[in-house]
Design a protein around this motif. Structure first.
Motif, mmCIF file in Angstrom:
data_model
loop_
_atom_site.group_PDB
_atom_site.id
_atom_site.type_symbol
_atom_site.label_atom_id
_atom_site.label_comp_id
_atom_site.label_asym_id
_atom_site.label_seq_id
_atom_site.Cartn_x
_atom_site.Cartn_y
_atom_site.Cartn_z
ATOM 1 N N SER A 190 44.142 45.141 43.664
ATOM 2 C CA SER A 190 43.786 44.964 42.251
ATOM 3 C C SER A 190 42.424 44.293 42.076
ATOM 4 O O SER A 190 41.845 44.318 40.994
ATOM 5 C CB SER A 190 44.853 44.130 41.537
ATOM 6 O OG SER A 190 44.859 42.796 42.038
ATOM 7 N N GLY A 191 41.932 43.672 43.160
ATOM 8 C CA GLY A 191 40.661 42.960 43.070
ATOM 9 C C GLY A 191 40.820 41.470 42.863
ATOM 10 O O GLY A 191 39.870 40.710 43.000
ATOM 11 N N PHE A 192 42.035 41.036 42.520
ATOM 12 C CA PHE A 192 42.324 39.618 42.331
ATOM 13 C C PHE A 192 43.537 39.214 43.168
ATOM 14 O O PHE A 192 44.403 40.046 43.464
ATOM 15 C CB PHE A 192 42.625 39.313 40.857
ATOM 16 C CG PHE A 192 41.498 39.651 39.922
ATOM 17 C CD1 PHE A 192 40.302 38.950 39.980
ATOM 18 C CD2 PHE A 192 41.626 40.662 38.985
ATOM 19 C CE1 PHE A 192 39.257 39.249 39.112
ATOM 20 C CE2 PHE A 192 40.599 40.980 38.118
ATOM 21 C CZ PHE A 192 39.403 40.271 38.180
ATOM 22 N N THR A 193 43.581 37.937 43.535
ATOM 23 C CA THR A 193 44.729 37.417 44.282
ATOM 24 C C THR A 193 45.779 36.851 43.332
ATOM 25 O O THR A 193 46.956 37.216 43.395
ATOM 26 C CB THR A 193 44.288 36.327 45.271
ATOM 27 O OG1 THR A 193 43.283 36.842 46.141
ATOM 28 C CG2 THR A 193 45.488 35.848 46.100
ATOM 29 N N TYR A 194 45.346 35.960 42.460
ATOM 30 C CA TYR A 194 46.258 35.347 41.502
ATOM 31 C C TYR A 194 45.487 34.865 40.289
ATOM 32 O O TYR A 194 44.255 34.801 40.279
ATOM 33 C CB TYR A 194 47.000 34.158 42.144
ATOM 34 C CG TYR A 194 46.224 32.864 42.066
ATOM 35 C CD1 TYR A 194 46.505 31.929 41.070
ATOM 36 C CD2 TYR A 194 45.168 32.606 42.940
ATOM 37 C CE1 TYR A 194 45.762 30.756 40.973
ATOM 38 C CE2 TYR A 194 44.426 31.447 42.849
ATOM 39 C CZ TYR A 194 44.726 30.513 41.868
ATOM 40 O OH TYR A 194 43.994 29.372 41.754
ATOM 41 N N GLY A 195 46.229 34.512 39.274
ATOM 42 C CA GLY A 195 45.643 33.913 38.086
ATOM 43 C C GLY A 195 46.707 33.104 37.371
ATOM 44 O O GLY A 195 47.900 33.374 37.517
ATOM 45 N N GLY A 205 41.768 34.722 38.785
ATOM 46 C CA GLY A 205 41.549 35.982 38.088
ATOM 47 C C GLY A 205 40.129 36.140 37.576
ATOM 48 O O GLY A 205 39.150 35.940 38.306
ATOM 49 N N PHE A 206 39.993 36.500 36.315
ATOM 50 C CA PHE A 206 38.682 36.746 35.717
ATOM 51 C C PHE A 206 37.801 35.505 35.698
ATOM 52 O O PHE A 206 36.571 35.620 35.703
ATOM 53 C CB PHE A 206 38.846 37.292 34.297
ATOM 54 C CG PHE A 206 39.230 38.745 34.253
ATOM 55 C CD1 PHE A 206 38.267 39.738 34.342
ATOM 56 C CD2 PHE A 206 40.560 39.124 34.144
ATOM 57 C CE1 PHE A 206 38.605 41.083 34.315
ATOM 58 C CE2 PHE A 206 40.916 40.464 34.115
ATOM 59 C CZ PHE A 206 39.936 41.450 34.213
ATOM 60 N N LEU A 207 38.389 34.329 35.684
ATOM 61 C CA LEU A 207 37.582 33.103 35.660
ATOM 62 C C LEU A 207 36.806 32.930 36.961
ATOM 63 O O LEU A 207 35.773 32.258 36.988
ATOM 64 C CB LEU A 207 38.475 31.883 35.416
ATOM 65 C CG LEU A 207 39.261 31.862 34.097
ATOM 66 C CD1 LEU A 207 39.956 30.514 33.933
ATOM 67 C CD2 LEU A 207 38.356 32.148 32.898
ATOM 68 N N ASP A 208 37.292 33.547 38.040
ATOM 69 C CA ASP A 208 36.614 33.442 39.335
ATOM 70 C C ASP A 208 35.390 34.345 39.438
ATOM 71 O O ASP A 208 34.615 34.224 40.386
ATOM 72 C CB ASP A 208 37.584 33.793 40.473
ATOM 73 C CG ASP A 208 38.587 32.677 40.738
ATOM 74 O OD1 ASP A 208 38.362 31.543 40.268
ATOM 75 O OD2 ASP A 208 39.605 32.947 41.420
ATOM 76 N N ILE A 209 35.217 35.267 38.501
ATOM 77 C CA ILE A 209 34.090 36.197 38.579
ATOM 78 C C ILE A 209 33.162 36.072 37.355
ATOM 79 O O ILE A 209 32.543 37.035 36.934
ATOM 80 C CB ILE A 209 34.557 37.650 38.762
ATOM 81 C CG1 ILE A 209 35.461 38.111 37.607
ATOM 82 C CG2 ILE A 209 35.267 37.822 40.089
ATOM 83 C CD1 ILE A 209 35.770 39.606 37.636
ATOM 84 N N PHE A 263 34.869 45.155 34.895
ATOM 85 C CA PHE A 263 36.239 44.977 35.384
ATOM 86 C C PHE A 263 37.252 44.984 34.242
ATOM 87 O O PHE A 263 38.448 45.124 34.467
ATOM 88 C CB PHE A 263 36.370 43.658 36.164
ATOM 89 C CG PHE A 263 35.787 43.710 37.546
ATOM 90 C CD1 PHE A 263 36.504 44.261 38.597
ATOM 91 C CD2 PHE A 263 34.520 43.218 37.795
ATOM 92 C CE1 PHE A 263 35.971 44.312 39.879
ATOM 93 C CE2 PHE A 263 33.966 43.267 39.071
ATOM 94 C CZ PHE A 263 34.695 43.818 40.113
ATOM 95 N N VAL A 264 36.778 44.806 33.013
ATOM 96 C CA VAL A 264 37.671 44.797 31.856
ATOM 97 C C VAL A 264 37.926 46.236 31.416
ATOM 98 O O VAL A 264 37.000 46.936 30.997
ATOM 99 C CB VAL A 264 37.088 43.995 30.679
ATOM 100 C CG1 VAL A 264 38.052 44.009 29.492
ATOM 101 C CG2 VAL A 264 36.790 42.568 31.109
ATOM 102 N N THR A 265 39.158 46.684 31.527
ATOM 103 C CA THR A 265 39.536 48.031 31.093
ATOM 104 C C THR A 265 40.854 47.951 30.338
ATOM 105 O O THR A 265 41.528 46.905 30.321
ATOM 106 C CB THR A 265 39.714 48.987 32.285
ATOM 107 O OG1 THR A 265 40.909 48.641 33.019
ATOM 108 C CG2 THR A 265 38.516 48.932 33.228
#
Length: 206
Positions: free
Chosen positions: A111-116, A138-142, A185-187
């Motif tokens: 998915s591109g992320f490990t956890y959030g 999650g998104f905060l890491d990128i 990455f936002v879809t």
């Protein structure tokens, strides 16, 4: 930052034939009543200056009462349904499903992320609206400093028996300027996957 989403797909017809649909008001006639509630031509014939009135659908229609949909979408139950399907796991860190509740989301491999971690910032039982925001991973890491998901359950105004409702999921985000490329990455795919799994569960349990 200003964000733009676009899609490109190969179509096995000549470009001229595709343009005869996409480049004219024939497209409006096709999508009216399907992905849009209605598309009405206010003035013009499809050329420059043409004005159309677009009425969007309130969300995905589900053949269950709004109250039943809210019991799933508006509580911790939705996490139980998504765990093992669209997500690897959903664990409650603290809270009972009300405002302030924190959940850890473990994403599936690839998915591109490990956890959030997300925090419920709004749970409005009267209006059937729930909002959650990413607070870790999650998104905060990128490079995102806001990633919010809003769930809205609405009565179907055309259903006098109250046997169906609309489910609407919305994502709001903000990404730091130095990470603007990551906005791609936002879809809508995760939202569609969530509604697909949840709505199927609702129908099977009705």
């Amino acid at each position: 930052m200003f964000g733009t989403l676009s899609e490109e797909a190969e179509v096995n017809v000549p470009a001229s034939k595709a343009w005869a649909l996409y480049g004219t008001i024939a497209l409006a006639k096709l999508v009216s009543g399907k992905i849009l509630q209605a598309v009405d031509v206010v003035e013009g014939d499809g050329g420059p200056g043409t004005v159309v009135n677009i009425t969007c659908k309130p969300g995905a229609e589900v053949k269950v009462p709004a109250s039943k949909a809210w019991v799933l979408y508006g509580t911790l139950e939705i996490g139980k349904i998504l765990a093992g399907t669209t997500l690897e796991a959903v664990d409650v860190v603290e809270g009972d499903g009300g405002p302030g509740t924190i959940q850890k989301l473990t994403f599936k491999t690839g998915s591109g992320f490990t956890y959030g971690k997300e925090k419920f910032t709004k749970v409005d039982n009267a209006n059937m609206i729930k909002e959650s925001e990413a607070i870790e991973g999650g998104f905060l890491d990128i490079g995102f400093d806001l990633y919010r998901v809003r769930i809205e359950i609405k009565e179907n105004p055309k259903d006098g028996l109250g046997a169906s409702c609309f489910v609407k999921l919305t994502v709001e985000y903000n990404v730091k300027e130095e990470f603007v490329a990551n906005a791609s990455f936002v879809t809508t795919e995760p939202l569609i996957a969530i509604m697909s799994v949840a709505n199927e569960h609702l129908l099977k349990s009705s």
